[in-house]
Design an enzyme around this catalytic site. Structure first.
Site, PDB file in Angstrom:
ATOM      1  N   LYS A 161      53.802  67.748  35.652  1.00  0.00           N
ATOM      2  CA  LYS A 161      54.501  67.729  36.913  1.00  0.00           C
ATOM      3  C   LYS A 161      53.511  67.210  38.306  1.00  0.00           C
ATOM      4  O   LYS A 161      52.367  67.416  37.986  1.00  0.00           O
ATOM      5  CB  LYS A 161      55.046  68.968  37.180  1.00  0.00           C
ATOM      6  CG  LYS A 161      54.265  70.171  37.491  1.00  0.00           C
ATOM      7  CD  LYS A 161      55.118  71.609  37.728  1.00  0.00           C
ATOM      8  CE  LYS A 161      54.322  72.620  37.977  1.00  0.00           C
ATOM      9  NZ  LYS A 161      54.744  73.857  38.129  1.00  0.00           N
TER      10      LYS A 161
ATOM     11  N   MET B 233      55.202  59.266  34.116  1.00  0.00           N
ATOM     12  CA  MET B 233      55.442  60.312  33.092  1.00  0.00           C
ATOM     13  C   MET B 233      55.181  61.656  33.618  1.00  0.00           C
ATOM     14  O   MET B 233      54.639  62.391  33.032  1.00  0.00           O
ATOM     15  CB  MET B 233      54.931  59.787  31.883  1.00  0.00           C
ATOM     16  CG  MET B 233      55.423  58.404  31.368  1.00  0.00           C
ATOM     17  SD  MET B 233      57.203  58.257  31.307  1.00  0.00           S
ATOM     18  CE  MET B 233      57.709  59.071  29.716  1.00  0.00           C
ATOM     19  N   ARG B 234      56.065  62.037  34.838  1.00  0.00           N
ATOM     20  CA  ARG B 234      55.451  63.166  35.289  1.00  0.00           C
ATOM     21  C   ARG B 234      56.656  63.504  36.120  1.00  0.00           C
ATOM     22  O   ARG B 234      57.139  62.707  37.027  1.00  0.00           O
ATOM     23  CB  ARG B 234      54.341  62.851  36.324  1.00  0.00           C
ATOM     24  CG  ARG B 234      53.586  64.005  36.692  1.00  0.00           C
ATOM     25  CD  ARG B 234      52.352  63.682  37.497  1.00  0.00           C
ATOM     26  NE  ARG B 234      51.332  63.610  36.501  1.00  0.00           N
ATOM     27  CZ  ARG B 234      50.463  64.555  35.948  1.00  0.00           C
ATOM     28  NH1 ARG B 234      50.527  65.741  36.602  1.00  0.00           N
ATOM     29  NH2 ARG B 234      49.506  64.112  35.103  1.00  0.00           N
TER      30      ARG B 234
ATOM     31  N   HIS C 128      65.026  54.579  33.672  1.00  0.00           N
ATOM     32  CA  HIS C 128      65.090  55.316  32.772  1.00  0.00           C
ATOM     33  C   HIS C 128      65.653  54.599  31.246  1.00  0.00           C
ATOM     34  O   HIS C 128      66.707  53.929  31.587  1.00  0.00           O
ATOM     35  CB  HIS C 128      65.773  56.756  32.763  1.00  0.00           C
ATOM     36  CG  HIS C 128      65.734  57.625  31.462  1.00  0.00           C
ATOM     37  ND1 HIS C 128      64.855  58.250  31.475  1.00  0.00           N
ATOM     38  CD2 HIS C 128      66.909  57.772  30.669  1.00  0.00           C
ATOM     39  CE1 HIS C 128      65.198  59.001  30.217  1.00  0.00           C
ATOM     40  NE2 HIS C 128      66.155  58.646  29.954  1.00  0.00           N
TER      41      HIS C 128
HETATM   42  C1  GAR Z   1      59.906  52.437  30.494  1.00  0.00           C
HETATM   43  O1  GAR Z   1      60.852  52.052  29.166  1.00  0.00           O
HETATM   44  C2  GAR Z   1      60.779  53.279  31.362  1.00  0.00           C
HETATM   45  O2  GAR Z   1      61.972  53.421  31.164  1.00  0.00           O
HETATM   46  C3  GAR Z   1      60.301  54.471  30.870  1.00  0.00           C
HETATM   47  O3  GAR Z   1      58.795  54.421  30.500  1.00  0.00           O
HETATM   48  C4  GAR Z   1      58.851  52.966  30.288  1.00  0.00           C
HETATM   49  C5  GAR Z   1      57.627  52.313  30.985  1.00  0.00           C
HETATM   50  O4  GAR Z   1      57.424  51.240  30.557  1.00  0.00           O
HETATM   51  N1  GAR Z   1      60.237  55.732  31.863  1.00  0.00           N
HETATM   52  C6  GAR Z   1      60.821  56.904  31.225  1.00  0.00           C
HETATM   53  O5  GAR Z   1      61.008  57.050  30.197  1.00  0.00           O
HETATM   54  C7  GAR Z   1      60.963  57.957  32.213  1.00  0.00           C
HETATM   55  N2  GAR Z   1      61.679  59.097  31.911  1.00  0.00           N
HETATM   56  P1  GAR Z   1      56.209  50.302  31.468  1.00  0.00           P
HETATM   57  O6  GAR Z   1      54.898  50.984  31.694  1.00  0.00           O
HETATM   58  O7  GAR Z   1      56.104  49.091  30.529  1.00  0.00           O
HETATM   59  O8  GAR Z   1      56.833  49.779  32.724  1.00  0.00           O
END
Ligand code: GAR
Length: 195
Positions: free
Chosen positions: A65, A92-93, A111
Site C-alpha cells: 500500500k 500494483m499498490r 483494471h
Molecule cells: C494491466 O493489465 C492493468 O489492467 C493491470 O496491470 C496491467 C499493467 O500492464 N492492473 C491491475 O491489475 C490493477 N489491479 P502494463 O504495465 O503493461 O500497462
C-alpha cells in the site's frame, strides 16, 4: 489537460498513451510525468523514449500500500506536476485516502476485468478460471475501497473455447490500450484547460 501516470510494470498502457499523444489522438491531454514504485519497471524506459520525466519514487515503508512517508513522497512529486488527471496504469499498490484527498476526483485506474466482477489481483486469471464467457477491462475513478470506484467506461472481451490464459490476456491488453486512450482523450476534452 496535464496527466501523470503511475505504474509498476512493463508500461504497455502508458506506452499506448504516449503513442496516442504522439499521433495526435489524445485530445488535449499531455503526459507530464511517469512515476514508478519499482526501480526496475519497464515503464520508466518510456521517459527517455518520449522525452517525459520518468522516475522511481520510493514507496517505503509498506509493501502493498501507499501510506506514511511513501505516500507523502508521491503527493509531493505528483503535486509538483499540477496534474488534472492521475492515471494508475498497472500501479500494483493500494492507494489510500491521503493521496486520494490530495488529488480529489482526479485519480483513475485501469483494471483487467469487467468490474465489479474479479477485483483485486490477477483479474484475467480469475475470470479465466471461473469460466465466464465474457470478461474485459474497466476504467474507473479510484475510491478508498479497492476497485470499487465509479465506473467511467468498459470494454468486453469474449472468452473463446480454445483460449488459453495467455491468448486471452493478449486480447484484454489490446482492449485496455484502446479503452484507456479513448477515456483519457474524452476526459481531456471535458476539462477546461487555461489557454
Ligand atoms: C494491466 O493489465 C492493468 O489492467 C493491470 O496491470 C496491467 C499493467 O500492464 N492492473 C491491475 O491489475 C490493477 N489491479 P502494463 O504495465 O503493461 O500497462
Amino acid at each position: 489537460m496535464r496527466v501523470v501516470i503511475l505504474g509498476s510494470g512493463r508500461g504497455s498502457n502508458a506506452e499506448a498513451l504516449c503513442l496516442a499523444r504522439q499521433a495526435g489522438r489524445l485530445g488535449r491531454a499531455e503526459i507530464v510525468a511517469i512515476f514508478s514504485d519499482r526501480a526496475d519497471a519497464g515503464i520508466l524506459a518510456l521517459g527517455p523514449r518520449f522525452g517525459i520525466e520518468a522516475r522511481y519514487l520510493d514507496p517505503a515503508p509498506f509493501k502493498t500500500k501507499l501510506e506514511g512517508a511513501g505516500e507523502q513522497r508521491y503527493i509531493d512529486a505528483v503535486g509538483a506536476c499540477a496534474p488534472d488527471l492521475v492515471v494508475l496504469a498497472g500501479f500494483m499498490r493500494v492507494v489510500k485516502p491521503g493521496f486520494l484527498a490530495a488529488f480529489a476526483g482526479k485519480v483513475i485506474n485501469l483494471h483487467p476485468s469487467l468490474l465489479p466482477s474479479f477485483p483485486g489481483l490477477d483479474g484475467i486469471g480469475q475470470a479465466f478460471r471461473h469460466g465466464v464467457k465474457f470478461t474485459g477491462c474497466t476504467v474507473h475513478h479510484v475510491s478508498p475501497e479497492v476497485d470499487a470506484g465509479r465506473i467511467i467506461d468498459q470494454a468486453a472481451v469474449r472468452i473463446e473455447d480454445n483460449d488459453t490464459q495467455e491468448t486471452l490476456a493478449a486480447r484484454i491488453h489490446a482492449a485496455e490500450h484502446r479503452l484507456l486512450v479513448e477515456v483519457v482523450a474524452r476526459l481531456s476534452l471535458a476539462v477546461r484547460v487555461a489557454d
